[in-house]
Design an enzyme around this catalytic site. Structure first.
Site, PDB file in Angstrom:
ATOM      1  N   ARG A   1       1.732   6.070   7.485  1.00 56.80           N
ATOM      2  CA  ARG A   1       2.072   7.193   6.614  1.00 56.80           C
ATOM      3  C   ARG A   1       3.196   6.806   5.668  1.00 56.80           C
ATOM      4  O   ARG A   1       3.973   5.879   5.932  1.00 56.80           O
ATOM      5  CB  ARG A   1       2.467   8.416   7.447  1.00 56.80           C
TER       6      ARG A   1
ATOM      7  N   LYS B   1       5.219  10.173  13.068  1.00 60.61           N
ATOM      8  CA  LYS B   1       5.004  11.610  12.889  1.00 60.61           C
ATOM      9  C   LYS B   1       4.836  12.341  14.207  1.00 60.61           C
ATOM     10  O   LYS B   1       5.258  13.492  14.345  1.00 60.61           O
ATOM     11  CB  LYS B   1       3.779  11.844  12.008  1.00 60.61           C
TER      12      LYS B   1
ATOM     13  N   HIS C   1      -1.953   8.004   0.987  1.00 63.52           N
ATOM     14  CA  HIS C   1      -2.459   8.542   2.247  1.00 63.52           C
ATOM     15  C   HIS C   1      -3.961   8.289   2.388  1.00 63.52           C
ATOM     16  O   HIS C   1      -4.482   8.212   3.500  1.00 63.52           O
ATOM     17  CB  HIS C   1      -2.166  10.038   2.324  1.00 63.52           C
TER      18      HIS C   1
ATOM     19  N   ARG D   1      -5.457   5.553   4.659  1.00 64.43           N
ATOM     20  CA  ARG D   1      -5.738   5.859   6.065  1.00 64.43           C
ATOM     21  C   ARG D   1      -7.200   6.280   6.233  1.00 64.43           C
ATOM     22  O   ARG D   1      -7.881   5.879   7.177  1.00 64.43           O
ATOM     23  CB  ARG D   1      -4.814   6.982   6.553  1.00 64.43           C
TER      24      ARG D   1
ATOM     25  N   HIS E   1      -2.928   9.608  15.719  1.00 62.48           N
ATOM     26  CA  HIS E   1      -3.328  11.005  15.849  1.00 62.48           C
ATOM     27  C   HIS E   1      -2.939  11.491  17.237  1.00 62.48           C
ATOM     28  O   HIS E   1      -3.133  10.777  18.219  1.00 62.48           O
ATOM     29  CB  HIS E   1      -4.839  11.156  15.661  1.00 62.48           C
TER      30      HIS E   1
ATOM     31  N   TYR F   1      -2.396   9.092  29.537  1.00 64.41           N
ATOM     32  CA  TYR F   1      -3.069   7.812  29.738  1.00 64.41           C
ATOM     33  C   TYR F   1      -2.979   6.938  28.492  1.00 64.41           C
ATOM     34  O   TYR F   1      -2.583   5.784  28.548  1.00 64.41           O
ATOM     35  CB  TYR F   1      -4.534   8.040  30.102  1.00 64.41           C
TER      36      TYR F   1
END
Length: 434
Positions: free
Chosen positions: A250, A289, A353, A356, A380, A390
């Site tokens: 980002r 983020k 952006h 991405r 994410h 996990y």
């Protein structure tokens, strides 16, 4: 024989005088109500009544005349008599009402909101918590801040939201709706109100349109890379654009990067959850983020770009210092402005952006990588708490190393002619070992 009481009139009240002998004078109106005249010249309404509890006589002060007119005094008398009929002492009821009023004034929306924000801020980044409070101060407190929470209805809570909506600020309107709901839920949980009127705000503001960040089709990768290579602006900006394409991080993760985050020995960039603040630079504490460290395996190509960047900015703590000051990073719009100089519309063609989107599309289309590994590299947030625990521990780091090298080699393969992710074969000799 009971004494007949002649009802008062306003002219009689105006003309009434106190006794010349210096004693109080009383003018009765019936039902226990009378106008008390003192030698000082003051006139006030009183009501004589019998307390329900012990049957003793007591006196209720209604108010001064002429501030309280005859009609208003009679209305207060009837209210008191209605309470007495139910066995309630009107003087005690007034005291309870006053206590409740004072409590309500101490439980204004602003007071409760600040208390709610103080609790919530402990779980937020300082920057975000500060922005949230500033938005409430600007948008909510002027409208409903002084109102006691127990008086607020759904229609009252909608007022500030509608004003925000009229400014065409749908994102702020949605954030403030969430804040109002949280504040009023806090009021319910602390016994200030019985139910949350903000729950009925659902659908009160128009849903905001999803803003899709523009990205080029993968078939135009040769064109994009040729334009980046031919970029006529500063060398550091060109290298920053190349690194962003290679790592698809980002914008804030890139521009606030510090050299200690880069591990050249292990070809790994660790973006911390929070960075040290830069004096005079807004939001400079921003890190990854999702507020947890994000690992970016560096391909051979990314390491080569970083080595060239280090030649230019290695004397600075920042990887991308600004031109005017080495203590400040490049501006937020640097990458997009560079793309504009290359001939792209950063709102319609491609923006930083959008890199991405392009990388994610290529990784998925290749069919080579686990969905969890792709999602983790995209940084994410995993919404399932069990899976989050996990994936955070496992990181899929080995697969992600292969993935990032594949993406860099895929970009190289698309320098002259377009090659689809499905058709591209990754040369295994370029894989970086941990």
């Amino acid at each position: 024989m009971a004494r007949t009481v002649v009802s008062l009139t306003d002219p009689k009240c105006d003309a009434a005088k106190y006794n010349p002998d210096g004693k109080n004078n009383k003018l009765a109106d019936g039902g226990g109500l009378f106008l008390l005249l003192k030698p000082t010249g003051s006139k006030s309404w009183r009501m004589k009544y019998t307390r329900p509890a012990d049957k003793k006589e007591d006196m209720l002060v209604i108010g001064d005349y002429p501030a309280v007119k005859l009609k208003q005094a009679r209305q207060q008398r009837e209210k008191a008599r209605a309470l007495l009929a139910e066995g309630i002492d009107p003087k005690m009821q007034r005291r309870e009402d006053e206590v409740l009023k004072q409590q309500a004034m101490g439980n204004t929306f602003e007071a409760v909101a600040r208390e709610w924000h103080h609790i919530k801020a402990a779980k937020l980044s300082p920057d975000y918590a500060s922005r949230m409070l500033k938005r409430m101060e600007d948008n909510l407190f002027p409208e409903i801040g002084r109102r006691p929470v127990n008086e607020l209805k759904t229609r009252d809570l909608m007022l500030p939201l509608k004003k925000i909506e009229q400014r065409e600020a749908p994102v702020i309107a949605e954030r403030m709706k969430q804040a109002i709901t949280g504040v009023m839920r806090h009021a319910v949980q602390n016994g200030l109100i019985d139910s949350n009127p903000a729950l009925d705000l659902v659908g009160s503001i128009a849903p905001r349109e999803t803003v899709h960040r523009p990205a080029l089709p993968l078939a135009r990768l040769p064109e994009l890379q040729q334009r980046i290579d031919a970029y006529s602006g500063t060398r550091l900006t060109r290298l920053a654009t190349q690194l962003m394409l290679l790592t698809f991080v980002r914008s804030s993760e890139l521009r606030f990067a510090r050299w200690p985050e880069i591990d050249f020995k292990h070809s790994l960039w660790t973006i911390p959850s929070k960075r040290e603040a830069l004096e005079g630079v807004k939001f400079s504490t921003r890190g990854a983020k999702m507020r947890s460290p994000h690992l970016v395996p560096l391909s051979l190509q990314a390491v080569a770009v970083l080595e060239r960047i280090k030649e230019l900015s290695g004397q600075s703590h920042l990887v991308f210092p600004g031109e005017s000051s080495s203590g400040s990073p490049i501006s937020e719009g640097t990458i997009n402005q560079a793309l504009q100089r290359m001939g792209y519309d950063s709102k319609a063609d491609v923006c930083g952006h959008g890199f991405r989107t392009m990388a994610c599309g290529a990784l998925v289309q290749s069919g080579l990588w686990q969905e969890d590994a792709v999602e983790r590299q995209m940084s994410h947030q995993e919404r399932n708490s069990v899976r989050l625990a996990y994936t955070h521990a496992a990181e899929f780091i080995q697969e992600r190393r292969l993935m990032m090298q594949w993406w860099a080699d895929f970009l190289d393969a698309n320098r002259k002619h377009a090659v689809s992710p499905y058709d591209y074969d990754c040369p295994t000799e370029n894989i970086v070992k941990l």
